[in-house]
Design an enzyme around this catalytic site. Structure first.
Site, PDB file in Angstrom:
ATOM      1  N   ALA A  13      44.591  30.427  37.136  1.00  0.00           N
ATOM      2  CA  ALA A  13      44.173  29.052  37.429  1.00  0.00           C
ATOM      3  C   ALA A  13      44.600  28.556  38.799  1.00  0.00           C
ATOM      4  CB  ALA A  13      44.721  28.108  36.354  1.00  0.00           C
ATOM      5  N   THR A  84      53.154  27.231  34.030  1.00  0.00           N
ATOM      6  CA  THR A  84      52.695  28.435  33.333  1.00  0.00           C
ATOM      7  C   THR A  84      52.667  28.271  31.813  1.00  0.00           C
ATOM      8  OG1 THR A  84      54.970  29.241  33.604  1.00  0.00           O
ATOM      9  CG2 THR A  84      53.322  30.065  35.149  1.00  0.00           C
ATOM     10  N   ARG A 318      24.140  54.231  49.409  1.00  0.00           N
ATOM     11  CA  ARG A 318      24.172  52.868  48.892  1.00  0.00           C
ATOM     12  C   ARG A 318      23.879  52.870  47.387  1.00  0.00           C
ATOM     13  NH1 ARG A 318      20.203  49.622  52.610  1.00  0.00           N
ATOM     14  NH2 ARG A 318      20.948  47.902  51.288  1.00  0.00           N
ATOM     15  N   HIS A 348      19.299  65.086  58.651  1.00  0.00           N
ATOM     16  CA  HIS A 348      19.752  64.134  59.659  1.00  0.00           C
ATOM     17  C   HIS A 348      18.725  63.043  59.932  1.00  0.00           C
ATOM     18  CE1 HIS A 348      19.057  68.251  61.656  1.00  0.00           C
ATOM     19  NE2 HIS A 348      17.880  67.727  61.413  1.00  0.00           N
TER      20      HIS A 348
END
EC number: 2.7.7.23
Length: 454
Positions: A13, A84, A318, A348
């Protein structure tokens, strides 16, 4: 212990004002994943029956990140950050009837090891409440653990500690476990009569002692308790994460030729006998199977690389890139959302996106799948044993059949049948002597411009 009876409470939080950021502190990336995910992953090792994340600042974003890790995670909001114990109390309505143990973790403390949590639960057979502590090199403003023999007597926050208590080096990590019903009952009794006016979770130890219950301490290495409150600490945490990830990879039988230059994500998986060259970056979602090789200066994310495949140097894979066995992807190649079947060679200077390439096909230098029309993406299908000539533009959607060929420099806009040769370029015209005449014309024009200049 039956791990199905564990409930996990993760406190997330805090605003993290010292981060100087609009992003909630627990969402800052560490190992290419939100810091929160590290705490959740450690807790996940206990196979918890329920996981409750207590969010506050940026609650919607925190909830989204938590559920991206596991859709079953429940999120409650601590509207005011009053300490807490107050944060744990927000989880009480969800865990009121929860059986078994409750373990409290922190979203900004990413390095607690699963085996440490196991030791805490093992100690529960001897103590009603177990706190995780560490011997601090520089105790600073950590809360101190005051012990009597083997038992924990109380936890004293720095602000409330006496001079004598501040000399104690055994410090509180904040991580705590107890029987779920007991923990919530103790939390409900916590007051805020302290220097900060906050409800401290640490007070549950003294409250348990008042009931005549025993409290104990599990001690871990200080590095596990590293918390992140500033950008400098985030950088320190990243260095610690990478150090651990590299060591784990080497231990698992992976060759890292220059370990300090390889960067891992939280979920990177490398199989035994994989080889990783220098200056390789793994983003999220990468699997490299045994025996594959990633050469220098590659960047990978969201991809799967099978046995015997080689990638790089200077390649980028990707999300959605799937390389089958013995595929070769060479230098300055980018692959996205594409499946390359066994034995495909892409040597390439190539882009393959939204594509499927059949087995043992050769992709010539400079090939591009033209997959985007400005609005939508389109697929390219290339059959097995095909030969794509250098500098071929494949304008999707398009299919090249098995054992077909495209001539170098072609722009392929129509489907190519199996075993056909496609030429999609203008015919060459050669004019003898024209080069000399053109150069003479160009030189004369240049000389004329010089004469006209003032």
């Amino acid at each position: 212990m039956d791990r199905a009876t564990v409930s996990l409470i993760v406190l997330a939080a805090g605003q993290g004002t010292r981060m100087n950021s609009d992003l909630p502190k627990v969402l800052h990336p560490l190992g290419a994943a939100p810091m929160l995910h590290h705490a959740l992953r450690a807790g996940q090792s206990l196979e918890p029956e329920r996981v409750v994340v207590v969010a506050g600042h940026g609650a919607e974003a925190v909830a989204k990140a938590a559920r991206a890790f596991d859709e079953s995670i429940e999120v409650v909001v601590q509207a005011e950050q009053l300490g807490t114990a107050h944060a744990v109390a927000q989880a009480a309505p969800l865990l009121a009837d929860a059986p078994g143990e409750a373990v409290v973790l922190y979203g900004d403390t990413p390095f607690i090891r699963p085996e440490t949590l196991e030791r805490m639960l093992d100690l529960r057979s001897r103590h009603a409440v177990v706190v995780l502590g560490f011997e601090a090199t520089d105790p600073g403003r950590y809360g101190r653990l005051v012990t009597r023999g083997e038992e924990l007597d109380r936890i004293v926050e720095w602000k409330d500690a006496t001079d004598e208590e501040r000399t104690i080096s055994l410090c509180n990590s904040g991580v705590i476990c107890a029987e779920a019903g007991l923990l919530l009952a103790l939390v409900s009794e916590v007051g805020n009569a302290n220097a900060a006016g906050e409800y401290y979770l640490t007070d549950v130890v003294a409250l348990a002692r008042v009931r005549g219950l025993s409290a104990g301490v599990a001690i871990c290495d200080e590095a596990e308790t590293l918390g992140v409150n500033t950008r400098a600490q985030l950088a320190e945490a990243e260095a610690e994460f990478q150090k651990r990830a590299r060591a784990a990879a080497l231990e698992d039988g992976v060759t890292l030729t220059a370990p300090d230059t390889v960067f891992f994500a939280l979920d990177t998986f490398l199989g035994r006998d994989a080889i990783v060259g220098p200056n390789v970056v793994f983003g999220p979602g990468v699997t490299v199977e045994s025996g594959a090789e990633i050469r220098a200066f590659c960047h990978l994310e969201g991809c799967h690389i099978s046995r015997g495949a080689t990638v790089g140097p200077f390649a980028r894979l990707r999300p959605g890139a799937e390389l089958a066995e013995d595929v070769h992807v060479g230098n300055f190649v980018e692959i996205k959302n594409a499946v390359l079947d066994e034995g495909v060679k892409v040597g390439h200077l190539t882009y393959l996106g939204d594509a499927h390439v059949g087995e043992h096909t050769n992709i010539g230098a400079g090939t591009v799948t033209c997959n985007y029309d400005g609005v939508m993406k389109h697929r390219t299908e290339i059959g097995a044993h095909a030969f794509i000539g250098s500098d071929t533009m494949l304008v999707a959607p398009v299919t090249v059949g098995a054992r077909a060929m495209t001539a170098s420099g072609s722009v392929i806009t129509e489907n190519v049948p199996a075993e056909a040769l496609a030429l999609g370029r203008a015919r060459q015209v050669t004019k003898p002597g024209m080069a000399t005449r053109l150069m003479e014309m160009f030189r004369a024009a240049k000389a004329a411009k010089k004469k006209e200049a003032p």
